[in-house]
Design an enzyme around this catalytic site. Structure first.
Site, PDB file in Angstrom:
ATOM      1  N   SER A 107       0.889  -1.128  -0.041  1.00 51.99           N
ATOM      2  CA  SER A 107       0.094   0.094  -0.093  1.00 51.99           C
ATOM      3  C   SER A 107       0.657   1.277   0.004  1.00 51.99           C
ATOM      4  O   SER A 107       2.141   1.065   0.223  1.00 51.99           O
ATOM      5  CB  SER A 107      -0.994   0.092   1.235  1.00 51.99           C
ATOM      6  OG  SER A 107      -0.238   0.200   2.462  1.00 51.99           O
ATOM      7  N   ASP A 143      -1.411  -1.651  -3.739  1.00 51.73           N
ATOM      8  CA  ASP A 143      -2.825  -1.585  -3.227  1.00 51.73           C
ATOM      9  C   ASP A 143      -3.353  -0.138  -3.192  1.00 51.73           C
ATOM     10  O   ASP A 143      -2.624   0.758  -2.718  1.00 51.73           O
ATOM     11  CB  ASP A 143      -2.714  -2.340  -1.998  1.00 51.73           C
ATOM     12  CG  ASP A 143      -4.029  -2.643  -1.277  1.00 51.73           C
ATOM     13  OD1 ASP A 143      -4.965  -2.887  -2.187  1.00 51.73           O
ATOM     14  OD2 ASP A 143      -4.231  -2.467  -0.182  1.00 51.73           O
ATOM     15  N   HIS A 144      -4.499   0.103  -3.800  1.00 52.36           N
ATOM     16  CA  HIS A 144      -5.110   1.441  -3.699  1.00 52.36           C
ATOM     17  C   HIS A 144      -4.030   2.598  -3.966  1.00 52.36           C
ATOM     18  O   HIS A 144      -3.915   3.430  -3.293  1.00 52.36           O
ATOM     19  CB  HIS A 144      -5.444   1.694  -2.145  1.00 52.36           C
ATOM     20  CG  HIS A 144      -6.709   0.695  -1.604  1.00 52.36           C
ATOM     21  ND1 HIS A 144      -7.951   0.977  -2.104  1.00 52.36           N
ATOM     22  CD2 HIS A 144      -6.896  -0.347  -0.869  1.00 52.36           C
ATOM     23  CE1 HIS A 144      -8.719   0.033  -1.746  1.00 52.36           C
ATOM     24  NE2 HIS A 144      -8.071  -0.663  -0.991  1.00 52.36           N
ATOM     25  N   HIS A 184     -13.391  -2.020   4.504  1.00 54.23           N
ATOM     26  CA  HIS A 184     -12.066  -2.192   5.179  1.00 54.23           C
ATOM     27  C   HIS A 184     -12.134  -2.012   6.659  1.00 54.23           C
ATOM     28  O   HIS A 184     -13.134  -1.454   7.189  1.00 54.23           O
ATOM     29  CB  HIS A 184     -11.075  -1.118   4.694  1.00 54.23           C
ATOM     30  CG  HIS A 184     -10.749  -1.154   3.413  1.00 54.23           C
ATOM     31  ND1 HIS A 184     -11.292  -0.467   2.412  1.00 54.23           N
ATOM     32  CD2 HIS A 184     -10.003  -2.009   2.399  1.00 54.23           C
ATOM     33  CE1 HIS A 184     -10.695  -0.795   1.164  1.00 54.23           C
ATOM     34  NE2 HIS A 184     -10.170  -1.878   1.190  1.00 54.23           N
ATOM     35  N   GLY A 197     -11.651  -5.557   1.348  1.00 49.73           N
ATOM     36  CA  GLY A 197     -12.296  -5.536   2.730  1.00 49.73           C
ATOM     37  C   GLY A 197     -12.669  -7.118   3.123  1.00 49.73           C
ATOM     38  O   GLY A 197     -13.825  -7.284   3.612  1.00 49.73           O
ATOM     39  N   SER A 250     -11.342  -9.339   5.179  1.00 51.14           N
ATOM     40  CA  SER A 250     -10.955  -9.980   6.452  1.00 51.14           C
ATOM     41  C   SER A 250     -12.290 -10.292   7.329  1.00 51.14           C
ATOM     42  O   SER A 250     -13.103 -10.111   7.038  1.00 51.14           O
ATOM     43  CB  SER A 250     -10.078  -9.055   7.533  1.00 51.14           C
ATOM     44  OG  SER A 250      -8.955  -8.935   7.070  1.00 51.14           O
ATOM     45  N   ASN A 288      -8.725  -9.614  -0.999  1.00 47.26           N
ATOM     46  CA  ASN A 288      -7.700  -8.816  -0.069  1.00 47.26           C
ATOM     47  C   ASN A 288      -8.022  -8.950   1.361  1.00 47.26           C
ATOM     48  O   ASN A 288      -9.009  -8.560   1.841  1.00 47.26           O
ATOM     49  CB  ASN A 288      -8.175  -6.999  -0.495  1.00 47.26           C
ATOM     50  CG  ASN A 288      -7.421  -6.848  -1.846  1.00 47.26           C
ATOM     51  OD1 ASN A 288      -7.091  -7.901  -2.794  1.00 47.26           O
ATOM     52  ND2 ASN A 288      -7.325  -5.659  -2.229  1.00 47.26           N
ATOM     53  N   ARG A 337      -3.278  -8.265  10.784  1.00 49.66           N
ATOM     54  CA  ARG A 337      -2.699  -7.202  11.893  1.00 49.66           C
ATOM     55  C   ARG A 337      -3.252  -7.805  13.381  1.00 49.66           C
ATOM     56  O   ARG A 337      -2.574  -7.553  14.330  1.00 49.66           O
ATOM     57  CB  ARG A 337      -3.516  -5.770  11.819  1.00 49.66           C
ATOM     58  CG  ARG A 337      -3.030  -5.317  10.369  1.00 49.66           C
ATOM     59  CD  ARG A 337      -3.514  -3.786  10.261  1.00 49.66           C
ATOM     60  NE  ARG A 337      -3.362  -3.264   8.792  1.00 49.66           N
ATOM     61  CZ  ARG A 337      -3.256  -2.094   8.557  1.00 49.66           C
ATOM     62  NH1 ARG A 337      -3.943  -1.086   9.464  1.00 49.66           N
ATOM     63  NH2 ARG A 337      -2.926  -1.564   7.588  1.00 49.66           N
TER      64      ARG A 337
END
Ligand code: G3H
Ligand code: 13P
Ligand code: ZN
Length: 319
Positions: free
Chosen positions: A48, A81-82, A179, A211, A213, A254, A260
């Protein structure tokens, strides 16, 4: 071995999806590559703008190059990414990336088309493919905040028109995800019917789910038991939905937040249980092992576990 994202998609379409994981440091990179081997899964590594700023562009590339040398059997693509337009051009010129994402989804349709078209031209000149985004995910995207109430699902007719006008190679679609850790209140609501409509207008075209996860409640509970303060009502995408999205054209999923959470759980628990320790390598070792298991687990759910040999054969002609 770094491969093109387009080649990875070609092999997988309709059968399985790849996890696309955001990498910021050495521990994540080593855990990721070990997880790829553990699962025998090809990978997509995402960088990112935030990661480029945090580690430095040279350092993040060097970490990935070093991991590639250490684990030459791993097959992976490197993806921006983005990206905004300037970062896409920088990534394209660097020659390091397999693909870039231009995220102009916050712009009006015509402006999104114009920006994406410019990036596609520059990328295709260099043999790099482009992911674009249409529709708006709820939550936080890089530095763009989108009020969840106004989150817009991707319009299927617009999606077909957008792909035709821009020549982009894959499309990130808004189907209800967002996200971060707080995606859903109560039960999750993925709009698979919308995905089916988009695939109907764009048969065979690679679709991407951001988004994605799952924010496992047991992970949140462990973090909170070790001193964290994450809202226990946090809900993510049910991993069982991946298998439903794959036949509807999703080839890239993604995942950043869940990684995290692994980092946070490992470090909080370690320092709670070993308050005397100040050697960061101890939790670092646990983190890399746990991260590898996390990647292997996601690969099973995405269907890409065990596909390394097949993908290698399809891309290189060698077993
Ligand atoms: O969608 C954004 C990713 O989770 C990357 O997050 O911009 O904080 O690196 P970041
Ligand atoms: P999560 O926040 O659900 O992990 O999404 C990550 C993502 O979409 C990166 O582009
Ligand atoms: Zn995203």
């Amino acid at each position: 071995m770094i491969v093109t994202t387009a080649d990875l998609f070609r092999v997988a379409y309709g059968r399985f999806a790849y996890g696309a994981y955001n990498i910021n440091n050495m521990e994540q990179a080593l855990g990721l590559f070990r997880g790829g081997i553990e699962a025998q899964a090809p990978l997509i590594i995402q960088i990112s703008k935030g990661a480029r700023k945090y580690a430095g562009v040279k350092m993040i590339e060097a970490i990935i190059r070093a991991a590639e040398e250490m684990y030459p059997e791993v097959i992976f693509a490197v993806h921006l990414d983005h990206g905004d337009e300037a970062t896409c051009y920088d990534a394209i010129a660097s020659g390091f990336y397999s693909s870039v994402m231009i995220d102009a989804s916050h712009q009006p349709f015509a402006e999104n088309v114009a920006i994406t078209r410019r990036v596609v031209e520059r990328a295709h000149d260099r043999g790099i493919s482009v992911e674009a985004e249409l529709g708006m995910l709820g939550g936080v995207e890089e530095d763009i905040r989108v009020d969840e109430k106004h989150a817009l699902l991707t319009d299927p007719d617009e999606a077909a028109e957008f792909v035709r006008l821009t020549g982009c190679d894959s499309l990130a679609v808004a189907i209800g995800t967002s996200h971060g850790a707080y995606k859903f209140k109560g039960r999750q609501t993925l709009h698979l019917e919308r995905l089916a409509e988009i695939q109907h207008r764009l048969p065979g075209f690679p679709l991407v789910m951001h988004g994605s996860s799952s924010v496992p409640p047991e992970e949140v509970a462990r973090i909170n038991a070790a001193g964290g303060a994450i809202d226990p009502s946090a809900r993510g995408v049910d991993e069982e939905e991946f298998a439903k999205a794959v036949p509807l054209g999703v080839v890239k999923v993604n995942i950043d937040t869940d990684g995290r959470l692994v980092w946070t759980r490992v470090h909080r628990e370690h320092f709670r249980d070993h308050p005397e320790n100040f050697d960061f390598r101890k939790p670092g070792e646990i983190m890399m092992a746990e991260y590898a298991h996390f990647i292997a687990h996601k690969s099973e759910k995405l269907g890409c576990a065990g596909k390394l040999a097949e993908v290698r054969a399809a891309l290189t002609g060698k077993e």
